[in-house]
Design a protein around this motif. Structure first.
Motif, PDB file in Angstrom:
ATOM      1  N   VAL A 104       4.461  -3.109   3.168  1.00 16.54           N
ATOM      2  CA  VAL A 104       5.397  -2.388   2.301  1.00 16.54           C
ATOM      3  C   VAL A 104       4.714  -1.116   1.818  1.00 16.54           C
ATOM      4  O   VAL A 104       3.684  -1.179   1.132  1.00 16.54           O
ATOM      5  CB  VAL A 104       5.825  -3.252   1.095  1.00 16.54           C
ATOM      6  CG1 VAL A 104       6.728  -2.459   0.166  1.00 16.54           C
ATOM      7  CG2 VAL A 104       6.527  -4.517   1.562  1.00 16.54           C
ATOM      8  N   LYS A 105       5.266   0.037   2.182  1.00 10.55           N
ATOM      9  CA  LYS A 105       4.718   1.318   1.737  1.00 10.55           C
ATOM     10  C   LYS A 105       5.395   1.722   0.435  1.00 10.55           C
ATOM     11  O   LYS A 105       6.531   2.194   0.428  1.00 10.55           O
ATOM     12  CB  LYS A 105       4.946   2.397   2.799  1.00 10.55           C
ATOM     13  CG  LYS A 105       4.051   2.290   4.010  1.00 10.55           C
ATOM     14  CD  LYS A 105       4.264   3.499   4.914  1.00 10.55           C
ATOM     15  CE  LYS A 105       3.386   3.433   6.146  1.00 10.55           C
ATOM     16  NZ  LYS A 105       3.571   4.621   7.007  1.00 10.55           N
ATOM     17  N   CYS A 106       4.690   1.509  -0.659  1.00  9.97           N
ATOM     18  CA  CYS A 106       5.252   1.842  -1.967  1.00  9.97           C
ATOM     19  C   CYS A 106       4.140   1.868  -3.002  1.00  9.97           C
ATOM     20  O   CYS A 106       3.192   1.081  -2.916  1.00  9.97           O
ATOM     21  CB  CYS A 106       6.323   0.826  -2.367  1.00  9.97           C
ATOM     22  SG  CYS A 106       7.239   1.274  -3.863  1.00  9.97           S
ATOM     23  N   ASP A 107       4.245   2.771  -3.948  1.00 11.90           N
ATOM     24  CA  ASP A 107       3.288   2.819  -5.048  1.00 11.90           C
ATOM     25  C   ASP A 107       3.479   1.580  -5.920  1.00 11.90           C
ATOM     26  O   ASP A 107       4.606   1.143  -6.153  1.00 11.90           O
ATOM     27  CB  ASP A 107       3.516   4.086  -5.876  1.00 11.90           C
ATOM     28  CG  ASP A 107       2.358   4.373  -6.811  1.00 11.90           C
ATOM     29  OD1 ASP A 107       2.112   3.539  -7.724  1.00 11.90           O
ATOM     30  OD2 ASP A 107       1.696   5.405  -6.660  1.00 11.90           O
ATOM     31  N   LEU A 108       2.376   1.027  -6.402  1.00 12.28           N
ATOM     32  CA  LEU A 108       2.451  -0.174  -7.236  1.00 12.28           C
ATOM     33  C   LEU A 108       3.233   0.059  -8.526  1.00 12.28           C
ATOM     34  O   LEU A 108       3.741  -0.882  -9.131  1.00 12.28           O
ATOM     35  CB  LEU A 108       1.040  -0.664  -7.569  1.00 12.28           C
ATOM     36  CG  LEU A 108       0.247  -1.244  -6.394  1.00 12.28           C
ATOM     37  CD1 LEU A 108      -1.183  -1.541  -6.812  1.00 12.28           C
ATOM     38  CD2 LEU A 108       0.914  -2.500  -5.864  1.00 12.28           C
ATOM     39  N   ALA A 109       3.325   1.313  -8.936  1.00 15.19           N
ATOM     40  CA  ALA A 109       4.072   1.625 -10.153  1.00 15.19           C
ATOM     41  C   ALA A 109       5.578   1.500  -9.937  1.00 15.19           C
ATOM     42  O   ALA A 109       6.337   1.408 -10.904  1.00 15.19           O
ATOM     43  CB  ALA A 109       3.737   3.037 -10.626  1.00 15.19           C
ATOM     44  N   HIS A 110       6.011   1.468  -8.683  1.00 13.72           N
ATOM     45  CA  HIS A 110       7.450   1.473  -8.398  1.00 13.72           C
ATOM     46  C   HIS A 110       7.929   0.273  -7.590  1.00 13.72           C
ATOM     47  O   HIS A 110       9.136   0.079  -7.468  1.00 13.72           O
ATOM     48  CB  HIS A 110       7.819   2.749  -7.649  1.00 13.72           C
ATOM     49  CG  HIS A 110       7.351   4.010  -8.318  1.00 13.72           C
ATOM     50  ND1 HIS A 110       7.761   4.388  -9.571  1.00 13.72           N
ATOM     51  CD2 HIS A 110       6.472   4.963  -7.908  1.00 13.72           C
ATOM     52  CE1 HIS A 110       7.180   5.522  -9.914  1.00 13.72           C
ATOM     53  NE2 HIS A 110       6.382   5.893  -8.926  1.00 13.72           N
ATOM     54  N   VAL A 111       7.021  -0.509  -7.031  1.00 10.57           N
ATOM     55  CA  VAL A 111       7.434  -1.589  -6.153  1.00 10.57           C
ATOM     56  C   VAL A 111       8.150  -2.702  -6.927  1.00 10.57           C
ATOM     57  O   VAL A 111       7.758  -3.052  -8.040  1.00 10.57           O
ATOM     58  CB  VAL A 111       6.217  -2.173  -5.393  1.00 10.57           C
ATOM     59  CG1 VAL A 111       5.246  -2.858  -6.355  1.00 10.57           C
ATOM     60  CG2 VAL A 111       6.657  -3.139  -4.300  1.00 10.57           C
ATOM     61  N   ASP A 112       9.214  -3.206  -6.352  1.00 14.29           N
ATOM     62  CA  ASP A 112       9.947  -4.340  -6.923  1.00 14.29           C
ATOM     63  C   ASP A 112       9.579  -5.572  -6.098  1.00 14.29           C
ATOM     64  O   ASP A 112      10.109  -5.780  -5.010  1.00 14.29           O
ATOM     65  CB  ASP A 112      11.455  -4.083  -6.864  1.00 14.29           C
ATOM     66  CG  ASP A 112      12.268  -5.197  -7.521  1.00 14.29           C
ATOM     67  OD1 ASP A 112      11.676  -6.252  -7.847  1.00 14.29           O
ATOM     68  OD2 ASP A 112      13.488  -5.015  -7.700  1.00 14.29           O
ATOM     69  N   MET A 113       8.678  -6.389  -6.632  1.00 14.87           N
ATOM     70  CA  MET A 113       8.147  -7.512  -5.867  1.00 14.87           C
ATOM     71  C   MET A 113       9.204  -8.568  -5.582  1.00 14.87           C
ATOM     72  O   MET A 113       9.079  -9.337  -4.632  1.00 14.87           O
ATOM     73  CB  MET A 113       6.962  -8.131  -6.598  1.00 14.87           C
ATOM     74  CG  MET A 113       5.732  -7.239  -6.663  1.00 14.87           C
ATOM     75  SD  MET A 113       5.129  -6.753  -5.031  1.00 14.87           S
ATOM     76  CE  MET A 113       4.646  -8.345  -4.368  1.00 14.87           C
ATOM     77  N   GLU A 155       0.851  -1.195   0.000  1.00 12.60           N
ATOM     78  CA  GLU A 155       0.000   0.000   0.000  1.00 12.60           C
ATOM     79  C   GLU A 155       0.887   1.245   0.000  1.00 12.60           C
ATOM     80  O   GLU A 155       1.885   1.294   0.733  1.00 12.60           O
ATOM     81  CB  GLU A 155      -0.921  -0.005   1.227  1.00 12.60           C
ATOM     82  CG  GLU A 155      -1.742   1.243   1.431  1.00 12.60           C
ATOM     83  CD  GLU A 155      -2.658   1.555   0.263  1.00 12.60           C
ATOM     84  OE1 GLU A 155      -2.668   2.717  -0.183  1.00 12.60           O
ATOM     85  OE2 GLU A 155      -3.368   0.634  -0.197  1.00 12.60           O
ATOM     86  N   ARG A 156       0.523   2.227  -0.795  1.00 16.16           N
ATOM     87  CA  ARG A 156       1.383   3.411  -0.924  1.00 16.16           C
ATOM     88  C   ARG A 156       1.238   4.392   0.239  1.00 16.16           C
ATOM     89  O   ARG A 156       2.096   5.246   0.438  1.00 16.16           O
ATOM     90  CB  ARG A 156       1.090   4.135  -2.238  1.00 16.16           C
ATOM     91  CG  ARG A 156      -0.307   4.717  -2.349  1.00 16.16           C
ATOM     92  CD  ARG A 156      -0.498   5.380  -3.696  1.00 16.16           C
ATOM     93  NE  ARG A 156      -1.841   5.901  -3.867  1.00 16.16           N
ATOM     94  CZ  ARG A 156      -2.276   6.478  -4.979  1.00 16.16           C
ATOM     95  NH1 ARG A 156      -1.467   6.591  -6.019  1.00 16.16           N
ATOM     96  NH2 ARG A 156      -3.505   6.930  -5.071  1.00 16.16           N
ATOM     97  N   ALA A 157       0.137   4.308   0.980  1.00 16.81           N
ATOM     98  CA  ALA A 157      -0.091   5.256   2.070  1.00 16.81           C
ATOM     99  C   ALA A 157      -0.362   4.520   3.376  1.00 16.81           C
ATOM    100  O   ALA A 157      -0.855   3.389   3.379  1.00 16.81           O
ATOM    101  CB  ALA A 157      -1.266   6.176   1.735  1.00 16.81           C
ATOM    102  N   GLY A 158      -0.070   5.177   4.487  1.00 14.95           N
ATOM    103  CA  GLY A 158      -0.357   4.597   5.786  1.00 14.95           C
ATOM    104  C   GLY A 158      -1.831   4.756   6.135  1.00 14.95           C
ATOM    105  O   GLY A 158      -2.490   5.680   5.674  1.00 14.95           O
ATOM    106  N   THR A 159      -2.367   3.849   6.932  1.00 22.81           N
ATOM    107  CA  THR A 159      -3.772   3.909   7.330  1.00 22.81           C
ATOM    108  C   THR A 159      -3.910   3.614   8.816  1.00 22.81           C
ATOM    109  O   THR A 159      -3.034   3.015   9.428  1.00 22.81           O
ATOM    110  CB  THR A 159      -4.619   2.876   6.552  1.00 22.81           C
ATOM    111  OG1 THR A 159      -4.109   1.562   6.834  1.00 22.81           O
ATOM    112  CG2 THR A 159      -4.577   3.132   5.061  1.00 22.81           C
ATOM    113  N   ARG A 160      -5.037   4.026   9.381  1.00 25.54           N
ATOM    114  CA  ARG A 160      -5.330   3.729  10.781  1.00 25.54           C
ATOM    115  C   ARG A 160      -6.097   2.412  10.895  1.00 25.54           C
ATOM    116  O   ARG A 160      -6.624   1.905   9.913  1.00 25.54           O
ATOM    117  CB  ARG A 160      -6.158   4.850  11.386  1.00 25.54           C
ATOM    118  CG  ARG A 160      -5.411   6.176  11.497  1.00 25.54           C
ATOM    119  CD  ARG A 160      -6.281   7.223  12.178  1.00 25.54           C
ATOM    120  NE  ARG A 160      -5.567   8.481  12.334  1.00 25.54           N
ATOM    121  CZ  ARG A 160      -6.096   9.557  12.907  1.00 25.54           C
ATOM    122  NH1 ARG A 160      -7.332   9.512  13.387  1.00 25.54           N
ATOM    123  NH2 ARG A 160      -5.384  10.666  13.015  1.00 25.54           N
TER     124      ARG A 160
END
Length: 289
Positions: free
Chosen positions: A91-100, A55-60
């Motif tokens: 993992v906090k990262c945009d799906l466009a940039h994540v290296d799985m 997920e690219r953003a943190g959540t509560r």
């Protein structure tokens, strides 16, 4: 939301994917879908399950809290969820940039399943692209697509499929198919949530459409594309109405995604094990909710 998660879980069971070693939830948000799927997987096998939340953003109110506070002393072998057997990593990262390949252990000995719910528009396409470099370790993938109106031609993984379909003998499109035509297709998908009492020949506008999420178009555009689809339905005498044609546009976009998965994620050409040579035949569209 419970029905939606139950549907995803049901499809995993039907396809023998529930007994797994690790679950990857793409676009996880709070991670509640991954939480329930991983808990059910752990209960079915009574062994540890690794849950990876992308997920690219943190959540509560995150799933991590519920897993961390799970009390193993209160669980029994008959429980349908075993959160005490789930190890979670976010993992906090945009799906466009994540290296799985850096996120998951590249081991064929671990059964790996990928899930996604409400991964809006191009998010589904970015997720599919991110899985290419780990396709050899993926045993199954269940994605509930949504917000087709937010797809983009640049990120869409099924472009080659649509180009082939529209220029085939069946479609017989004499002109080119590209971003302009795709944008019309994706906008028409919003007609799938028109009220049932709106007739094909009605002059409707965008205010009468229930959208899953906001579509990036002006009020003038909204009225224009809905008038276009109602005119097409009326001119062609289609019994499905604008709502049915909008749903067909959704299915067409998802068909292109299925073809991408067959060729890039579950292709038999990439399998050294002959017993899994029919993996590409198992990529299908299923009824969600």
């Amino acid at each position: 939301n419970i029905r939606q998660i139950a549907s995803i879980l049901g499809h995993l069971r039907q396809n023998d994917l529930i007994a797994t070693d690790q679950i990857v939830e793409m676009g996880a948000g709070r991670g509640m879908t991954g939480l329930i799927v991983a808990g059910a997987a752990a209960a079915s096998s009574s062994r540890k399950v690794n849950l990876h939340l992308i997920e690219r953003a943190g959540t509560r109110a995150k799933a991590e809290t519920k897993i961390r506070t799970a009390d193993s002393s209160k669980n029994s072998k008959d429980d349908c969820l075993r959160l005490d057997l789930v190890d979670v990593a976010r993992v906090k990262c945009d799906l466009a940039h994540v290296d799985m390949s850096k996120v998951l252990p590249l081991s064929n000995s671990m059964k790996t399943v990928v899930i996604a719910k409400h991964l809006c528009g191009a998010g589904t396409d970015l997720a599919l692209k991110s899985l290419r470099n780990i396709q050899s370790i993926i045993d199954g993938c269940v994605m509930a697509t949504c917000c087709h109106g937010l797809c983009t031609w640049t990120d869409y993984v099924g472009r080659n499929c649509l180009l082939r379909l529209f220029h085939s003998e069946v479609a017989g499109l004499s002109t080119s198919f590209g971003e302009k035509e795709f944008n019309l297709l994706r906008r028409w998908t919003s007609a799938s949530v028109l009220e049932d009492n709106i007739k094909p020949d009605s002059t409707t506008n965008g205010d009468e459409v229930k959208k899953e999420h906001k579509v990036d178009s002006t009020e003038e555009d909204k009225g224009k594309y809905l008038k276009n689809i109602t005119a097409v339905v009326k001119g062609a005498g289609l019994g499905c109405g604008p709502k049915g044609l909008g749903r067909a546009c959704q299915r067409l976009i998802d068909h292109g995604r299925c073809e991408y998965m067959r060729k890039n994620l579950f292709s038999s050409a990439n399998d050294s094990d002959s017993s899994s040579s029919d993996r590409s035949l198992k990529v299908t569209m299923k009824h969600y909710v």
